[in-house]
Design an enzyme around this catalytic site. Structure first.
Site, short mmCIF file in Angstrom:
data_model
loop_
_atom_site.label_atom_id
_atom_site.label_comp_id
_atom_site.label_asym_id
_atom_site.label_seq_id
_atom_site.Cartn_x
_atom_site.Cartn_y
_atom_site.Cartn_z
N ASP A 1 -3.93 -2.57 4.09
CA ASP A 1 -4.20 -1.82 2.84
C ASP A 1 -5.23 -0.73 3.05
O ASP A 1 -5.22 0.28 2.35
CB ASP A 1 -4.63 -2.76 1.73
CG ASP A 1 -3.42 -3.47 1.16
OD1 ASP A 1 -2.98 -4.46 1.79
OD2 ASP A 1 -2.89 -3.00 0.14
N ALA B 1 0.80 -1.24 0.00
CA ALA B 1 0.00 0.00 0.00
C ALA B 1 0.84 1.30 0.00
O ALA B 1 0.63 2.16 -0.85
CB ALA B 1 -0.97 -0.04 1.18
O1 MRU Z 1 -1.10 -7.29 -3.30
P1 MRU Z 1 0.00 -6.62 -2.52
O2 MRU Z 1 1.29 -7.36 -2.58
O3 MRU Z 1 0.14 -5.16 -2.89
O4 MRU Z 1 -0.53 -6.67 -1.02
C1 MRU Z 1 0.24 -6.08 -0.01
C2 MRU Z 1 -0.29 -6.25 1.35
O5 MRU Z 1 -1.32 -6.83 1.57
C3 MRU Z 1 0.49 -5.59 2.45
O6 MRU Z 1 0.38 -6.28 3.63
C4 MRU Z 1 -0.02 -4.15 2.67
O7 MRU Z 1 -0.14 -3.48 1.44
C5 MRU Z 1 0.89 -3.38 3.55
S1 MRU Z 1 2.47 -3.09 2.85
C6 MRU Z 1 3.35 -2.14 3.96
#
Ligand code: MRU
Length: 351
Positions: A234, A46
């Site tokens: 997210d 995110a």
């Molecule tokens: O699909 P992604 O790899 O973007 O998902 C990422 C996550 O779910 C993370 O845990 C979240 O974005 C936090 S990253 C600091």
């Protein structure tokens, strides 16, 4: 290792789809390329998605060749392209809106000055992200027991941010204080952010990490090998309901059953106070082939019906604490998150 960097003629990203086999950087030279890189998960996580989108807006301004009036239309078009890449992480919309505010505040200036301000703002967001993660790490490290065995999912590390990480930032800070014994990394089917990215990132820092498949989490918890679960987020609704990588909800239910604390670490930009609860968080559904294949190899019938939600929502009542750069929120989140929001506003008035 830098996940993102502004260059004179584009945005340089570390292509995360190639890790851990290959450390390859790519230069993105148009807003369309930036949007495509976000969609394809070359950049992900995110906070990093947010900063990448901010650079996307800056890039659109730098590459624009028309007059001041057409720049406005180009930035609106770019915002729409970027915001529509991935729906769940609220940081994306937050970053694009912040960039557009800077544009509106400087739209009376010469074109070059507008461009400079937009680039400077995106750079500021990159720097802020790193500082916020260091702060999250400091605050969150205090919450871990001595010799903690931490279980995590996906990758909420330096790769998912502009450095240090959120969940893994907390682990890093605690490890440097001698408080972490080991990390359990859930593999994170179907995109394998845990096995490909978290294991790689922690191994680089020599933090002991053991990889498990997602369905082994119950086993390690029941056999008393996990002291705390730490994940990123997210989008966090006003009542603390938290969208994070698919599988997070299951971990929270398991942790609750085994009386293991469940901690979420995220910057305040992941909190969406306009949404009362998790029901309203939009969930991204991705290409069924991500589930049908592993490493490009078909593991089922080519036409097998598949459900592929990229995120799930963990109810706030299963979350022990939410660590942000503004402080640690505890249940009930409706009031603790609102208080942190107020605190942030007061601090920005002081500046
Ligand atoms: O699909 P992604 O790899 O973007 O998902 C990422 C996550 O779910 C993370 O845990 C979240 O974005 C936090 S990253 C600091």
């Amino acid at each position: 290792m830098k996940s993102i960097e502004w260059r004179e003629n584009g945005v340089r990203i570390l292509d995360q789809t190639r890790l851990p086999g290959e450390v390859r950087y790519r230069l993105l030279s148009s807003v369309e390329e930036v949007a495509e890189a976000i969609k394809r998960l070359e950049v992900r996580g995110a906070p990093l998605i947010g900063v990448t989108a901010a650079y996307g807006i800056a890039l659109a301004a730098v590459k624009h060749t028309g007059d001041r009036e057409s720049l406005k239309n180009e930035l609106i078009r770019s915002s729409e392209i970027l915001v529509n890449t991935r729906p769940t992480a609220v940081n994306l919309r937050w970053a694009v809106e912040r960039m557009m505010q800077v544009y509106h505040a400087s739209s009376h200036l010469e074109l070059d000055a507008i461009r400079e301000r937009l680039v400077a703002e995106a750079r500021r967001m990159e720097e802020e992200d790193l500082h916020q993660n260091m702060r999250i790490g400091e605050l969150g490290a205090d919450l871990l027991p001595e010799d903690a065995r931490v279980l995590t999912i996906c990758n909420a590390g330096a790769l998912a941010t502009c450095g240090h990480g959120t969940a893994l930032g907390l682990v890093r800070s605690a490890f440097s204080r001698g408080r972490v014994k080991k990390v359990w990394a859930c593999e994170t089917r179907p995109v394998l952010q845990g096995s490909r990215l978290t294991v790689w990132e922690l191994a680089e820092d020599e933090i002991p990490v053991t990889l498990i498949t997602d369905n082994m989490a119950g086993y390690v918890m029941r056999s008393g090998q996990v002291d705390v679960v730490v994940t990123g987020a997210d989008r966090i609704a006003a009542n603390g309901d938290t969208a994070n990588k698919i599988g997070t909800y299951g971990l929270a239910v398991l942790a609750h059953h085994h009386r293991i604390p469940f901690i979420v670490a995220a910057p305040f930009s992941s909190i969406d106070l306009s949404i009362p609860d998790g029901e309203k968080i939009p969930i991204e559904f991705r290409d069924p082939d991500e589930v049908r294949k592993v490493g490009g190899l078909l593991i089922t019938l080519p036409e097998a019906e598949v459900l592929n939600p990229a995120f799930d929502v963990t109810p706030g009542e299963l979350i022990t604490a939410i660590v942000t750069e503004r402080g640690v929120a505890r249940p009930p989140y409706l009031s603790s998150l609102a208080n942190l929001n107020k605190k942030g506003r007061e601090e920005s008035y002081e500046l």
